[in-house]
Design an enzyme around this catalytic site. Structure first.
Site, PDB file in Angstrom:
ATOM      1  N   CYS A   1     -12.888   4.872 -28.431  1.00 28.52           N
ATOM      2  CA  CYS A   1     -14.170   5.538 -28.579  1.00 28.52           C
ATOM      3  C   CYS A   1     -14.911   5.619 -27.249  1.00 28.52           C
ATOM      4  O   CYS A   1     -15.920   4.931 -27.033  1.00 28.52           O
ATOM      5  CB  CYS A   1     -15.000   4.813 -29.630  1.00 28.52           C
ATOM      6  SG  CYS A   1     -14.136   4.766 -31.190  1.00 28.52           S
ATOM      7  N   GLU A   2     -14.407   6.412 -26.342  1.00 31.43           N
ATOM      8  CA  GLU A   2     -14.998   6.659 -25.027  1.00 31.43           C
ATOM      9  C   GLU A   2     -14.546   8.048 -24.602  1.00 31.43           C
ATOM     10  O   GLU A   2     -13.357   8.362 -24.730  1.00 31.43           O
ATOM     11  CB  GLU A   2     -14.432   5.695 -23.959  1.00 31.43           C
ATOM     12  CG  GLU A   2     -14.752   4.241 -24.119  1.00 31.43           C
ATOM     13  CD  GLU A   2     -16.151   3.882 -23.684  1.00 31.43           C
ATOM     14  OE1 GLU A   2     -16.783   4.657 -22.946  1.00 31.43           O
ATOM     15  OE2 GLU A   2     -16.615   2.807 -24.109  1.00 31.43           O
TER      16      GLU A   2
ATOM     17  N   GLU B   1       3.806  -6.981   1.628  1.00 32.85           N
ATOM     18  CA  GLU B   1       3.327  -7.264   0.267  1.00 32.85           C
ATOM     19  C   GLU B   1       3.309  -5.990  -0.566  1.00 32.85           C
ATOM     20  O   GLU B   1       2.249  -5.566  -1.025  1.00 32.85           O
ATOM     21  CB  GLU B   1       1.900  -7.829   0.332  1.00 32.85           C
ATOM     22  CG  GLU B   1       1.700  -8.967   1.299  1.00 32.85           C
ATOM     23  CD  GLU B   1       0.213  -9.210   1.641  1.00 32.85           C
ATOM     24  OE1 GLU B   1      -0.651  -8.395   1.245  1.00 32.85           O
ATOM     25  OE2 GLU B   1      -0.070 -10.211   2.305  1.00 32.85           O
ATOM     26  N   PRO B   2       4.446  -5.342  -0.789  1.00 31.39           N
ATOM     27  CA  PRO B   2       4.413  -4.115  -1.595  1.00 31.39           C
ATOM     28  C   PRO B   2       4.261  -4.409  -3.078  1.00 31.39           C
ATOM     29  O   PRO B   2       4.832  -5.375  -3.592  1.00 31.39           O
ATOM     30  CB  PRO B   2       5.776  -3.468  -1.316  1.00 31.39           C
ATOM     31  CG  PRO B   2       6.667  -4.589  -0.893  1.00 31.39           C
ATOM     32  CD  PRO B   2       5.810  -5.698  -0.356  1.00 31.39           C
TER      33      PRO B   2
ATOM     34  N   TYR C   1       0.121  -1.089 -12.230  1.00 27.83           N
ATOM     35  CA  TYR C   1      -1.305  -1.016 -12.543  1.00 27.83           C
ATOM     36  C   TYR C   1      -1.556  -0.367 -13.909  1.00 27.83           C
ATOM     37  O   TYR C   1      -2.528   0.361 -14.083  1.00 27.83           O
ATOM     38  CB  TYR C   1      -2.075  -0.303 -11.416  1.00 27.83           C
ATOM     39  CG  TYR C   1      -1.896  -1.006 -10.082  1.00 27.83           C
ATOM     40  CD1 TYR C   1      -2.468  -2.254  -9.870  1.00 27.83           C
ATOM     41  CD2 TYR C   1      -1.115  -0.459  -9.070  1.00 27.83           C
ATOM     42  CE1 TYR C   1      -2.284  -2.938  -8.670  1.00 27.83           C
ATOM     43  CE2 TYR C   1      -0.921  -1.122  -7.869  1.00 27.83           C
ATOM     44  CZ  TYR C   1      -1.508  -2.365  -7.676  1.00 27.83           C
ATOM     45  OH  TYR C   1      -1.322  -3.029  -6.498  1.00 27.83           O
TER      46      TYR C   1
ATOM     47  N   ARG D   1       2.891  -1.450  -5.875  1.00 27.07           N
ATOM     48  CA  ARG D   1       3.130  -0.181  -6.558  1.00 27.07           C
ATOM     49  C   ARG D   1       4.495   0.428  -6.220  1.00 27.07           C
ATOM     50  O   ARG D   1       5.206   0.902  -7.106  1.00 27.07           O
ATOM     51  CB  ARG D   1       2.031   0.809  -6.144  1.00 27.07           C
ATOM     52  CG  ARG D   1       2.067   2.144  -6.872  1.00 27.07           C
ATOM     53  CD  ARG D   1       1.113   3.162  -6.197  1.00 27.07           C
ATOM     54  NE  ARG D   1      -0.183   2.594  -5.905  1.00 27.07           N
ATOM     55  CZ  ARG D   1      -1.221   2.592  -6.750  1.00 27.07           C
ATOM     56  NH1 ARG D   1      -1.114   3.176  -7.914  1.00 27.07           N
ATOM     57  NH2 ARG D   1      -2.362   2.032  -6.394  1.00 27.07           N
TER      58      ARG D   1
ATOM     59  N   GLY E   1       0.758  -1.238   0.000  1.00 26.93           N
ATOM     60  CA  GLY E   1       0.000   0.000   0.000  1.00 26.93           C
ATOM     61  C   GLY E   1       0.789   1.289   0.000  1.00 26.93           C
ATOM     62  O   GLY E   1       0.213   2.365  -0.194  1.00 26.93           O
TER      63      GLY E   1
ATOM     64  N   ARG F   1      -5.517   3.894 -15.547  1.00 29.03           N
ATOM     65  CA  ARG F   1      -5.699   4.540 -14.246  1.00 29.03           C
ATOM     66  C   ARG F   1      -6.439   5.878 -14.313  1.00 29.03           C
ATOM     67  O   ARG F   1      -7.280   6.146 -13.455  1.00 29.03           O
ATOM     68  CB  ARG F   1      -4.358   4.677 -13.510  1.00 29.03           C
ATOM     69  CG  ARG F   1      -3.678   3.315 -13.267  1.00 29.03           C
ATOM     70  CD  ARG F   1      -2.405   3.433 -12.448  1.00 29.03           C
ATOM     71  NE  ARG F   1      -2.660   4.032 -11.160  1.00 29.03           N
ATOM     72  CZ  ARG F   1      -2.429   5.298 -10.843  1.00 29.03           C
ATOM     73  NH1 ARG F   1      -1.856   6.101 -11.705  1.00 29.03           N
ATOM     74  NH2 ARG F   1      -2.746   5.752  -9.668  1.00 29.03           N
TER      75      ARG F   1
HETATM   76  C1  LIG Z   1      -3.005  -4.933  -4.084  1.00 28.52           C
HETATM   77  C2  LIG Z   1      -2.524  -5.591  -2.847  1.00 28.52           C
HETATM   78  C3  LIG Z   1      -1.241  -5.347  -2.366  1.00 28.52           C
HETATM   79  C4  LIG Z   1      -0.303  -4.355  -3.016  1.00 28.52           C
HETATM   80  O1  LIG Z   1      -0.768  -3.046  -2.921  1.00 28.52           O
HETATM   81  P1  LIG Z   1       0.171  -1.840  -3.424  1.00 28.52           P
HETATM   82  O2  LIG Z   1      -0.631  -0.634  -3.130  1.00 28.52           O
HETATM   83  O3  LIG Z   1       0.396  -2.034  -4.869  1.00 28.52           O
HETATM   84  O4  LIG Z   1       1.431  -1.900  -2.629  1.00 28.52           O
HETATM   85  C5  LIG Z   1      -0.814  -6.043  -1.258  1.00 28.52           C
HETATM   86  N1  LIG Z   1      -1.623  -6.936  -0.632  1.00 28.52           N
HETATM   87  C6  LIG Z   1      -2.875  -7.185  -1.053  1.00 28.52           C
HETATM   88  C7  LIG Z   1      -3.706  -8.168  -0.337  1.00 28.52           C
HETATM   89  C8  LIG Z   1      -3.367  -6.529  -2.169  1.00 28.52           C
HETATM   90  O5  LIG Z   1      -4.619  -6.755  -2.575  1.00 28.52           O
END
Ligand SMILES: *Cc1c(COP(=O)(O)O)cnc(C)c1O
Length: 429
Positions: free
Chosen positions: A357-358, A286-287, A385, A289, A249, A325
């Site tokens: 076409c949007e 879990e990074p 993304y 982005r 996140g 995005r």
């Molecule tokens: C999407 C997601 C992430 C990664 O989020 P980022 O904002 O890209 O770091 C990590 N864990 C879970 C469960 C997710 O759904």
């Protein structure tokens, strides 16, 4: 002539040199000439730098970084993280296939997501994945059944919902009540008791993930307190938790955003963990982005300029199917010229739009540009993304991708053609 590379803030390894934009040693105009446009170009050094910031933050701790591959699941990108020793956070069986194809270790895979199918659970158990991040009580029962039928025991962690506001876009906020993700804080202890009593499951951890593009520290610190409260309650009930997973996140700089650096953030988070006596646990994160977002650009050609009474349009050959995005989240991507010129076209304000076409097919609004048809532009912060969300809308083939590694450029995905797109389709006979 400008011999000193001018760095774009927040975009390491992407710089102008002699008025030409480069990713590491590669000139984007040369790559566009060789491979066509739209073209995604990624810097390997930039990915490894972003990873190193997390590694510094975790130095001396028991920790595993699981790249959340939905951010960019191209094999050549996964390979970079697999070779760097990362695990992977997956959200589908297809993503597991990609991890294996890229040489990743299934034992370092964690499987998140609210809607895992029985077939995906079987596939993951047979591959020997590290952990299932379970998101509901109903999923626990199904996973137990699937594991017992295979004569296996599934390692599980429960994704708890800490109910904190990450102060980000509502579509990428995931840790609030009223959100489809995770198990409510109040239900967590009972759900752990249930999980511990199921013979096909082994409880190994706890996890949370509160949202994406988070640019403040406070939501992380608050979520950590809420999760640690639960760890204490669950362990007081006699259920040991081997690992604590704080999700992903962390935001990136799209438009002057100033997210904390990963090492500084983790310095602060570990201060809290140490203070509460959890500093020597096993951690996972879990990074997504923050590992790839600013490592990538999308090179696109200006097709037409269309002056108008209210707006001027700059029509480019990349569109919402390549860069979803802006259409999905009104997101901002910086757009810069691939070659800076001293004279030539006058400067105007444009809405930069694609050929789809949007009316939602815009990439940037009210951008001041000095361009003419045939010029190349680079859409920045396009590593996360974008390609992983790309579609074939309007029967547009997905773009090609290049991974730059110092002086070397590797084509990691060929441009998709119409035959590729129609391969699985059948006429009725
Ligand atoms: C999407 C997601 C992430 C990664 O989020 P980022 O904002 O890209 O770091 C990590 N864990 C879970 C469960 C997710 O759904």
């Amino acid at each position: 002539m400008n011999a000193t590379p001018s760095l774009l803030p927040g975009h390491p390894h992407i710089a102008f040199q002699d008025n030409d934009l480069r990713v590491e040693g590669a000139r984007l105009k040369d790559l566009a000439q060789a491979h066509g446009t739209p073209l995604f170009v990624y810097s390997k050094a930039s990915m490894l730098d972003a990873l190193a910031a997390y590694q510094r933050g975790f130095a001396g701790r028991k920790a595993r970084i699981c790249y959340a591959m939905k951010a960019n699941s191209s094999l050549g990108v996964l390979q970079v993280f697999a070779q760097a020793g990362c695990g992977f956070d997956i959200v589908s069986g297809g993503e597991l296939d990609r991890v294996l194809a890229a040489g990743g270790d299934p034992a370092k895979v964690i499987f998140s997501g609210v809607g895992k199918t029985r077939a995906e659970m079987r596939q993951a158990l047979q591959a020997g994945i590290g952990c299932f991040n379970v998101e509901s009580e109903a999923e626990l029962e199904v996973l137990n059944d699937v594991a017992l039928a295979l004569n296996q025991v599934a390692p599980v962690s429960l994704r708890v919902n800490p109910n904190v506001d990450p102060k980000t876009h509502p579509y990428i906020s995931t840790g609030l009540k009223g959100n489809k993700f995770g198990i409510a804080h109040e239900r967590a202890l009972d759900t752990y008791r249930r999980a511990a009593g199921l013979p096909g499951l082994k409880v190994v951890g706890i996890d949370c993930h509160i949202g994406s593009q988070i640019t403040e520290e406070t939501p992380y610190l608050d979520a950590m307190d809420r999760v640690l409260d639960l760890v204490e309650a669950v362990e007081a009930a006699g259920i040991a938790l081997r690992h604590i997973d704080f999700g992903g996140g962390l935001g990136i700089n799209y438009n002057g955003d100033q997210p904390p650096a990963a090492d500084a953030l983790w310095g602060r988070l570990f201060a809290k963990l140490d203070a509460r006596g959890f500093g020597d646990r096993e951690f996972m994160i879990e990074p997504g982005r923050s590992l790839v977002g600013n490592a990538g650009v999308c090179v696109t050609e200006v097709l037409y300029l269309k002056p108008g009474e209210q707006k001027n349009f700059c029509i480019i050959d990349a569109a919402m199917n390549d860069l979803p995005r802006p259409a999905m989240y009104q997101a901002f991507h910086a757009i810069v010229p691939v070659s800076r010129r001293d004279s030539g076209a006058g400067t105007s304000t444009y809405d930069v739009v694609g050929p789809v076409c949007e009316s939602g097919d815009w990439i940037g609004r009210d951008r001041t540009l000095s361009v003419q048809p045939g010029d190349l532009l680079a859409v920045l912060s396009a590593g996360a993304y974008c390609m992983s969300m790309a579609s074939n809308y309007n029967t547009r083939g997905r773009a090609a991708e290049v991974l730059v590694d110092g002086p070397h450029s590797h084509l990691i995905r060929e441009r998709e053609n119409a035959a590729d797109q129609m391969r699985a389709e059948r006429l009725v006979r």
